[in-house]
Scaffold this motif. Sequence first.
Motif, PDB file in Angstrom:
ATOM      1  N   LEU A 130       0.833  -1.208   0.000  1.00 24.07           N
ATOM      2  CA  LEU A 130       0.000   0.000   0.000  1.00 24.07           C
ATOM      3  C   LEU A 130       0.864   1.253   0.000  1.00 24.07           C
ATOM      4  N   ALA A 131       1.906   1.265   0.818  1.00 23.30           N
ATOM      5  CA  ALA A 131       2.776   2.439   0.898  1.00 23.30           C
ATOM      6  C   ALA A 131       3.519   2.677  -0.411  1.00 23.30           C
ATOM      7  N   ASP A 132       3.970   1.594  -1.044  1.00 26.39           N
ATOM      8  CA  ASP A 132       4.736   1.707  -2.287  1.00 26.39           C
ATOM      9  C   ASP A 132       3.861   2.125  -3.458  1.00 26.39           C
ATOM     10  N   LYS A 133       2.756   1.427  -3.655  1.00 26.44           N
ATOM     11  CA  LYS A 133       1.912   1.679  -4.827  1.00 26.44           C
ATOM     12  C   LYS A 133       1.164   3.006  -4.734  1.00 26.44           C
ATOM     13  N   ALA A 159       0.099  14.165 -10.813  1.00 25.97           N
ATOM     14  CA  ALA A 159      -0.337  14.098  -9.411  1.00 25.97           C
ATOM     15  C   ALA A 159       0.201  15.300  -8.637  1.00 25.97           C
ATOM     16  N   GLU A 160      -0.661  16.301  -8.475  1.00 22.05           N
ATOM     17  CA  GLU A 160      -0.255  17.503  -7.749  1.00 22.05           C
ATOM     18  C   GLU A 160      -0.157  17.234  -6.249  1.00 22.05           C
ATOM     19  N   SER A 161      -0.953  16.297  -5.773  1.00 13.33           N
ATOM     20  CA  SER A 161      -0.866  15.871  -4.384  1.00 13.33           C
ATOM     21  C   SER A 161      -1.529  14.512  -4.241  1.00 13.33           C
ATOM     22  N   SER A 162      -1.116  13.760  -3.238  1.00 16.24           N
ATOM     23  CA  SER A 162      -1.760  12.484  -2.942  1.00 16.24           C
ATOM     24  C   SER A 162      -1.701  12.247  -1.441  1.00 16.24           C
ATOM     25  N   LYS A 163      -2.742  11.611  -0.926  1.00 18.11           N
ATOM     26  CA  LYS A 163      -2.839  11.370   0.514  1.00 18.11           C
ATOM     27  C   LYS A 163      -3.450   9.995   0.745  1.00 18.11           C
ATOM     28  N   LEU A 164      -2.840   9.233   1.637  1.00 18.57           N
ATOM     29  CA  LEU A 164      -3.352   7.914   2.010  1.00 18.57           C
ATOM     30  C   LEU A 164      -3.842   7.991   3.447  1.00 18.57           C
ATOM     31  N   ILE A 177      -6.165  11.510  -4.617  1.00 19.63           N
ATOM     32  CA  ILE A 177      -5.199  12.171  -5.496  1.00 19.63           C
ATOM     33  C   ILE A 177      -5.808  13.410  -6.135  1.00 19.63           C
ATOM     34  N   LYS A 178      -5.023  14.463  -6.216  1.00 20.52           N
ATOM     35  CA  LYS A 178      -5.407  15.633  -7.002  1.00 20.52           C
ATOM     36  C   LYS A 178      -4.619  15.584  -8.299  1.00 20.52           C
ATOM     37  N   LEU A 179      -5.333  15.393  -9.414  1.00 17.40           N
ATOM     38  CA  LEU A 179      -4.694  15.235 -10.723  1.00 17.40           C
ATOM     39  C   LEU A 179      -4.870  16.473 -11.589  1.00 17.40           C
ATOM     40  N   LEU A 207      -5.479  -6.576   5.688  1.00 22.66           N
ATOM     41  CA  LEU A 207      -5.494  -5.747   6.902  1.00 22.66           C
ATOM     42  C   LEU A 207      -6.906  -5.518   7.443  1.00 22.66           C
ATOM     43  N   GLY A 208      -7.892  -6.152   6.832  1.00 21.48           N
ATOM     44  CA  GLY A 208      -9.274  -5.981   7.269  1.00 21.48           C
ATOM     45  C   GLY A 208      -9.878  -4.665   6.840  1.00 21.48           C
ATOM     46  N   LEU A 209      -9.358  -4.094   5.739  1.00 22.78           N
ATOM     47  CA  LEU A 209      -9.817  -2.794   5.252  1.00 22.78           C
ATOM     48  C   LEU A 209     -10.304  -2.898   3.815  1.00 22.78           C
ATOM     49  N   GLN A 210     -11.189  -1.984   3.448  1.00 25.85           N
ATOM     50  CA  GLN A 210     -11.616  -1.859   2.055  1.00 25.85           C
ATOM     51  C   GLN A 210     -10.815  -0.730   1.425  1.00 25.85           C
ATOM     52  N   PHE A 211     -10.090  -1.038   0.357  1.00 24.23           N
ATOM     53  CA  PHE A 211      -9.295  -0.021  -0.322  1.00 24.23           C
ATOM     54  C   PHE A 211     -10.168   0.764  -1.287  1.00 24.23           C
ATOM     55  N   LYS A 212     -10.026   2.090  -1.231  1.00 18.92           N
ATOM     56  CA  LYS A 212     -10.742   2.968  -2.143  1.00 18.92           C
ATOM     57  C   LYS A 212      -9.774   4.000  -2.698  1.00 18.92           C
ATOM     58  N   ALA A 213     -10.032   4.454  -3.918  1.00 24.02           N
ATOM     59  CA  ALA A 213      -9.201   5.488  -4.524  1.00 24.02           C
ATOM     60  C   ALA A 213     -10.089   6.560  -5.128  1.00 24.02           C
ATOM     61  N   LYS A 214      -9.684   7.813  -4.917  1.00 29.55           N
ATOM     62  CA  LYS A 214     -10.417   8.951  -5.472  1.00 29.55           C
ATOM     63  C   LYS A 214      -9.430   9.852  -6.218  1.00 29.55           C
ATOM     64  N   ALA A 215      -9.892  10.431  -7.306  1.00 22.70           N
ATOM     65  CA  ALA A 215      -9.099  11.399  -8.052  1.00 22.70           C
ATOM     66  C   ALA A 215      -9.975  12.623  -8.302  1.00 22.70           C
ATOM     67  N   ASN A 216      -9.520  13.764  -7.835  1.00 22.65           N
ATOM     68  CA  ASN A 216     -10.276  15.028  -7.974  1.00 22.65           C
ATOM     69  C   ASN A 216     -11.701  14.878  -7.444  1.00 22.65           C
TER      70      ASN A 216
END
Length: 221
Positions: A130-133, A159-164, A177-179, A207-216
Amino acid sequence: MGKISYDKVIKNKELQIYIRQGNDVLGALGYTDHSIAHVSKVAETAGRILKKLGYDDHLIELAKIAGLMHDIGNCVNRTDHSHSGALMAFYLLQKWNADPEDIAIIITAIGQHDEATGTAVDPVSAAVILADKCDVRRNRVRNPVINTFDKHDKVNYAAESSKLSIDTEKKTIILDIKLDESICTIMDYFEIFLQRMIMCKRAGEVLGLQFKAKANGHKIC
C-alpha cells in the motif's frame, strides 16, 4: 541473534550504496525516482498504517525496515527486482545478526511487493504494498521533457498531491489524489494503474480494510 532497528538500518552505508545504485540504474533506463526519498517514504507510510491499526511496535519496525529495503534489487536488474532484492536483504540481515523470524517477515514483504508476481500475504507485506503503490507524486519524475513522458511519468507528473488515509471505524483505506487532467485524465490514471489498484485492494483485505481510490473527488475504485 538479535533485534534490528529501523534507525540503525537507515544509517547503514552499505545499504545506502545499493539503494543509490538501484536508483541510478532506473534513472539510466528512464524510470521515476526510486531514491532514499522514495524508500524512506514507503517505510514511514508502512509503519504508520500498522500503527494506526494497532499492531505492536516490533511489527511496525519490521514493516519500516522492509519498506526501506524493498527496492534494493534494482541495482541487479529491474526485472525480478523484488526477488533479487529479497535475496540481497536476506544476506544483509543475516550479516547484521537479525533474528530468523524477523528476516523471514522482511524478505517475504520485499519478495511480494511487485505487482507482476506478488501479492499481500501478511500485515507487513500488505502495508509495504500500500505504501509503495500509493507513492504517486510529481517530484518522482526525472525526465525533464514533458512531451517525451512515458505513461508512468505522465501519471506521476499529473499528481499535484496524494494522501493515504485510514478510517478505522469504517474500515477503509483511501488514496486521494489531485490530478492535473490536462496532463493525465482520471481514465488514463485508472487504465495505467489498474493492476496496482487491484494489488492495493488485496492488501487492504489482508489488513481488514476496504481499499478505495479517489481522483479530484471522483471515486475510481
